[in-house]
Design an enzyme around this catalytic site. Structure first.
Site, PDB file in Angstrom:
ATOM      1  N   ASP A  13       0.815  -1.220   0.000  1.00  0.00           N
ATOM      2  CA  ASP A  13       0.000   0.000   0.000  1.00  0.00           C
ATOM      3  C   ASP A  13       0.848   1.270   0.000  1.00  0.00           C
ATOM      4  O   ASP A  13       0.447   2.292   0.567  1.00  0.00           O
ATOM      5  CB  ASP A  13      -0.978   0.022   1.192  1.00  0.00           C
ATOM      6  CG  ASP A  13      -1.766  -1.266   1.290  1.00  0.00           C
ATOM      7  OD1 ASP A  13      -2.265  -1.717   0.255  1.00  0.00           O
ATOM      8  OD2 ASP A  13      -1.855  -1.828   2.399  1.00  0.00           O
ATOM      9  N   LYS A  16       2.204   2.197  -5.160  1.00  0.00           N
ATOM     10  CA  LYS A  16       2.931   1.739  -6.354  1.00  0.00           C
ATOM     11  C   LYS A  16       2.140   1.996  -7.627  1.00  0.00           C
ATOM     12  O   LYS A  16       2.722   2.295  -8.663  1.00  0.00           O
ATOM     13  CB  LYS A  16       3.233   0.230  -6.241  1.00  0.00           C
ATOM     14  CG  LYS A  16       4.208  -0.094  -5.126  1.00  0.00           C
ATOM     15  CD  LYS A  16       4.450  -1.575  -5.006  1.00  0.00           C
ATOM     16  CE  LYS A  16       3.264  -2.366  -4.491  1.00  0.00           C
ATOM     17  NZ  LYS A  16       2.835  -2.061  -3.111  1.00  0.00           N
ATOM     18  N   GLY A  40      -4.241  -4.316  -4.484  1.00  0.00           N
ATOM     19  CA  GLY A  40      -5.235  -3.342  -4.912  1.00  0.00           C
ATOM     20  C   GLY A  40      -4.494  -2.081  -5.276  1.00  0.00           C
ATOM     21  O   GLY A  40      -4.134  -1.308  -4.408  1.00  0.00           O
TER      22      GLY A  40
HETATM   23  P1  IMP Z   1      -2.665 -12.726   1.742  1.00  0.00           P
HETATM   24  O1  IMP Z   1      -1.672 -12.148   0.774  1.00  0.00           O
HETATM   25  O2  IMP Z   1      -4.093 -12.459   1.354  1.00  0.00           O
HETATM   26  O3  IMP Z   1      -2.387 -14.164   2.012  1.00  0.00           O
HETATM   27  O4  IMP Z   1      -2.471 -11.972   3.143  1.00  0.00           O
HETATM   28  C1  IMP Z   1      -1.285 -12.114   3.915  1.00  0.00           C
HETATM   29  C2  IMP Z   1      -0.896 -10.797   4.563  1.00  0.00           C
HETATM   30  O5  IMP Z   1      -0.507  -9.866   3.546  1.00  0.00           O
HETATM   31  C3  IMP Z   1      -2.019 -10.107   5.327  1.00  0.00           C
HETATM   32  O6  IMP Z   1      -1.464  -9.407   6.418  1.00  0.00           O
HETATM   33  C4  IMP Z   1      -2.577  -9.115   4.327  1.00  0.00           C
HETATM   34  O7  IMP Z   1      -3.213  -8.022   4.949  1.00  0.00           O
HETATM   35  C5  IMP Z   1      -1.294  -8.693   3.642  1.00  0.00           C
HETATM   36  N1  IMP Z   1      -1.523  -8.202   2.274  1.00  0.00           N
HETATM   37  C6  IMP Z   1      -1.792  -8.927   1.183  1.00  0.00           C
HETATM   38  N2  IMP Z   1      -1.910  -8.140   0.107  1.00  0.00           N
HETATM   39  C7  IMP Z   1      -1.701  -6.891   0.521  1.00  0.00           C
HETATM   40  C8  IMP Z   1      -1.648  -5.630  -0.146  1.00  0.00           C
HETATM   41  O8  IMP Z   1      -1.821  -5.513  -1.361  1.00  0.00           O
HETATM   42  N3  IMP Z   1      -1.395  -4.554   0.647  1.00  0.00           N
HETATM   43  C9  IMP Z   1      -1.150  -4.662   1.976  1.00  0.00           C
HETATM   44  N4  IMP Z   1      -1.188  -5.814   2.628  1.00  0.00           N
HETATM   45  C10 IMP Z   1      -1.447  -6.926   1.916  1.00  0.00           C
END
Ligand code: IMP
Length: 420
Positions: A13, A16, A40
């Protein structure tokens, strides 16, 4: 000719999307190298906000080659939806290619992500529940299904049957939930073959030819360095390699091909999900920054935890990634604070250190404090337009990290940038 990696220096976040969107106008191609729809990336164009979960951020530039690389895990129904929505809204879009080697996020991955998180209770990771961890786990366990398998329907069905039988056993026997119907899943996924037919390719050759033709290629990372499966704050991490080394694996190129590594750094720190966060702000400051910076997950809508910049962490990040240029984002969000703190060292077990440790439990931050500023900086377009305190902050970051800042984001819009 140049290959540039764009990597998040914090916990994701960092903004980028805006940086890629800015760089892509001079590039020929942009490739996403890891992650999936957990990302996102927000881009604001003519006041309209676009959030990309899977599409590379260059999609808003007509004709740009936008590649979903080998290292990505693809939620195909979501990708098709994202692509169709964008086509409906934007007049012209980028030219999308999808790697045949990218793994598919299947419906059972999302179900298991949800069920496993629930079962972890207090120990949960706080995942986005997009099936990312289970999809990468299957890839490593050699039971994953790849985008290229969809063009071989018999083989696809055979693989699906093999894996779904096992997943259904877990879903029903361990979790007591309803099994998935193989025909439904098969038919849904094979219905997308028309969509992928003209987009799927061997991206190793595609990227190789771009490099050999001297084209400008951007490799776009998702999440951030501290969410890296090996180098991040494990286990509160994602299941891929957001670091610049991951760009080579996820794009199918050699480390010798990379010319620049741009580190994207937000002017403060945020984190979504669980895990220790030494510089987390106290209330009501955390909420103030959250509201002002719009710090709510672009994928899940979850409020992001906000904190001060952690120079110990970003120095580690700069070294790990070989960052040679920094894009600083969201400096405007700090306007109006009387004092701004930067963590310059950690106190670990009573000892002071400037060395980062991914074992952050019990780490205490040591801060340097500088004066803030009150002037609105969103219309600043050169360093001299910034108040002296904001310039001091920028300089301090450069000194602490030992790396030049070339881009400063002062607002959400495409044009709200200072270039140095
Ligand atoms: P996952 O990638 O959905 O398995 O989540 C694993 C960890 O990465 C969690 O703490 C999520 O909140 C974090 N996370 C995954 N994608 C993002 C992102 O795009 N931005 C910030 N945190 C992320």
């Amino acid at each position: 000719m140049s290959v540039t990696v764009i990597v998040g220096m914090q916990w994701g976040d960092e903004g980028k999307g805006k940086v890629v969107d800015f760089l892509v106008k001079d590039a020929d191609a942009v490739l996403r190298y890891q992650g999936g729809s957990n990302a996102g990336h927000t881009v604001v164009l003519k006041g309209k906000k676009y959030i990309f979960h899977l599409l590379p951020s260059g999609m808003l530039y007509p004709g740009k080659l936008c590649i979903i690389g080998d290292g990505v895990v693809v939620d195909l129904p979501l990708l098709v939806e994202e692509y169709d929505t964008l086509k409906r809204e934007a007049v012209e879009v980028g030219d999308l290619r999808i790697s045949e080697l990218a793994h598919l996020v299947m419906p059972y991955h999302k179900i298991l992500d949800e069920l496993e998180e629930r079962r972890r209770g207090e120990q949960k990771i706080g995942t986005t529940r997009r099936g990312i961890g289970p999809a990468y786990a299957d890839k490593v366990s050699r039971v994953g299904i790849r985008v290229g398998d969809l063009l071989r329907p018999d083989l696809f069905e055979e693989k699906l049957k093999f894996v779904l039988d096992r997943k259904n056993e877990i879903i029903t026997k361990i979790y007591g939930e309803r099994p998935l119907d193989i025909l439904e899943v098969r038919n849904l996924y094979l219905s997308y073959t028309d969509f992928i037919k003209d987009k799927i390719c061997n991206t190793v050759y595609l990227v190789r030819s771009l490099i050999e033709e001297g084209k400008e290629v951007l490799l776009e990372g998702a999440q951030g360095t501290l969410l890296d499966i090996t180098y991040g704050t494990y286990p509160y991490v994602t299941s891929s390699h957001p670091i610049s080394g991951g760009a080579c694996v996820g794009a199918g190129i050699s480390p010798r091909d990379v010319n620049d590594v741009i580190g994207v750094l937000k002017a403060y720190n945020t984190r979504v999900g669980m895990g220790p966060f030494p510089t987390e702000m106290e209330e009501p400051l955390g909420s103030l920054i959250r509201e002002r910076g719009g710090e709510f997950g672009a994928t899940t809508g979850r409020p992001r935890r906000c904190g001060w910049l952690d120079a110990v962490m970003i120095k580690y990040s700069a070294k790990l990634n070989g960052v040679n240029k920094i894009a600083l984002t969201k400096l405007d969000v700090l306007t109006g604070l009387e004092k701004i703190k930067v963590c310059v060292a950690y106190k670990v077990d009573g000892k002071i250190t400037e060395e980062f440790t991914p074992f952050l439990e019990g780490v205490r931050p040591i801060y340097e404090e500088i004066d803030g500023w009150n002037e609105d900086i969103t219309s600043a377009r050169s360093l001299s337009d910034l108040p002296p305190e904001a310039r001091r902050y920028v300089k301090l970051i450069e000194e602490l990290v030992g790396c030049k800042i070339f881009f400063i984001g002062v607002g959400a819009g495409r044009e709200e940038v200072i270039l140095l």
